[in-house]
Design a protein around this motif. Structure first.
Motif, mmCIF file in Angstrom:
data_model
loop_
_atom_site.group_PDB
_atom_site.id
_atom_site.type_symbol
_atom_site.label_atom_id
_atom_site.label_comp_id
_atom_site.label_asym_id
_atom_site.label_seq_id
_atom_site.Cartn_x
_atom_site.Cartn_y
_atom_site.Cartn_z
ATOM 1 N N TRP A 9 39.014 41.897 45.694
ATOM 2 C CA TRP A 9 40.396 42.068 45.261
ATOM 3 C C TRP A 9 40.420 42.509 43.805
ATOM 4 O O TRP A 9 39.721 41.947 42.963
ATOM 5 N N ALA A 10 41.236 43.497 43.531
ATOM 6 C CA ALA A 10 41.398 44.002 42.168
ATOM 7 C C ALA A 10 42.867 43.911 41.780
ATOM 8 O O ALA A 10 43.751 43.938 42.636
ATOM 9 N N THR A 11 43.115 43.812 40.492
ATOM 10 C CA THR A 11 44.501 43.890 40.031
ATOM 11 C C THR A 11 45.007 45.304 40.313
ATOM 12 O O THR A 11 44.218 46.244 40.502
ATOM 13 N N GLU A 19 37.751 51.547 43.022
ATOM 14 C CA GLU A 19 37.526 52.547 44.069
ATOM 15 C C GLU A 19 36.593 53.654 43.574
ATOM 16 O O GLU A 19 35.688 54.098 44.284
ATOM 17 N N ARG A 20 36.771 54.085 42.339
ATOM 18 C CA ARG A 20 35.905 55.115 41.754
ATOM 19 C C ARG A 20 34.455 54.636 41.699
ATOM 20 O O ARG A 20 33.529 55.387 42.016
ATOM 21 N N ARG A 38 48.824 45.155 48.064
ATOM 22 C CA ARG A 38 49.574 43.923 48.267
ATOM 23 C C ARG A 38 50.507 43.745 47.081
ATOM 24 O O ARG A 38 50.439 44.485 46.113
ATOM 25 N N GLU A 39 51.373 42.758 47.151
ATOM 26 C CA GLU A 39 52.365 42.567 46.090
ATOM 27 C C GLU A 39 51.712 42.316 44.734
ATOM 28 O O GLU A 39 52.099 42.909 43.726
ATOM 29 N N ARG A 40 50.714 41.444 44.701
ATOM 30 C CA ARG A 40 50.130 41.038 43.412
ATOM 31 C C ARG A 40 48.766 41.658 43.109
ATOM 32 O O ARG A 40 48.257 41.509 42.005
ATOM 33 N N ASP A 41 48.148 42.299 44.120
ATOM 34 C CA ASP A 41 46.823 42.864 43.909
ATOM 35 C C ASP A 41 46.541 43.919 44.973
ATOM 36 O O ASP A 41 47.415 44.260 45.770
ATOM 37 N N VAL A 76 35.566 44.851 37.199
ATOM 38 C CA VAL A 76 36.944 45.260 37.448
ATOM 39 C C VAL A 76 37.587 44.531 38.626
ATOM 40 O O VAL A 76 38.767 44.732 38.903
ATOM 41 N N LEU A 77 36.823 43.682 39.302
ATOM 42 C CA LEU A 77 37.390 42.905 40.404
ATOM 43 C C LEU A 77 37.933 41.578 39.892
ATOM 44 O O LEU A 77 37.322 40.926 39.049
#
Length: 97
Positions: A9-11, A19-20, A38-41, A76-77
């Motif tokens: 999960w990432a912000t 993804e890069r 998703r709503e928050r992430d 970055v996660l």
């Protein structure tokens, strides 16, 4: 056949960066990369396909359930599965695109 599944999960702000990293550094080892806003992430899931658990062990070693998440991806996660799940594939059909 075995499907190896892993999630991270990432912000929202870091999702494109993650993804890069996967596309540039991890693929082609990962056959399927999916993304869900998703709503928050943003949730990512990777799927890899193997002929058997022996093939998974040959790829990952004795602790074959351990997740392989490069340091750049971890940076970055927000969170990620520390272990991958392995499923016996009962039926897999080619789907029209």
């Amino acid at each position: 056949m075995i499907c190896r599944l892993w999630r991270g999960w990432a912000t929202n702000q870091n999702a494109d960066a993650y993804e890069r990293i996967v596309r540039e550094q991890v693929i082609p080892g990962i056959e399927d990369l999916v993304r869900r806003e998703r709503e928050r992430d943003v949730e990512f899931m990777t799927l890899m396909w193997f002929d058997s658990l022996d093939a998974v062990q040959a790829f990952m070693g004795d602790d074959y359930e351990a997740a392989h998440v490069p340091a750049q991806a971890q940076a970055v996660l927000a969170d990620f599965d520390k272990r991958s799940a392995h499923y016996q594939v009962l039926d897999r059909r080619d789907q029209p695109r």
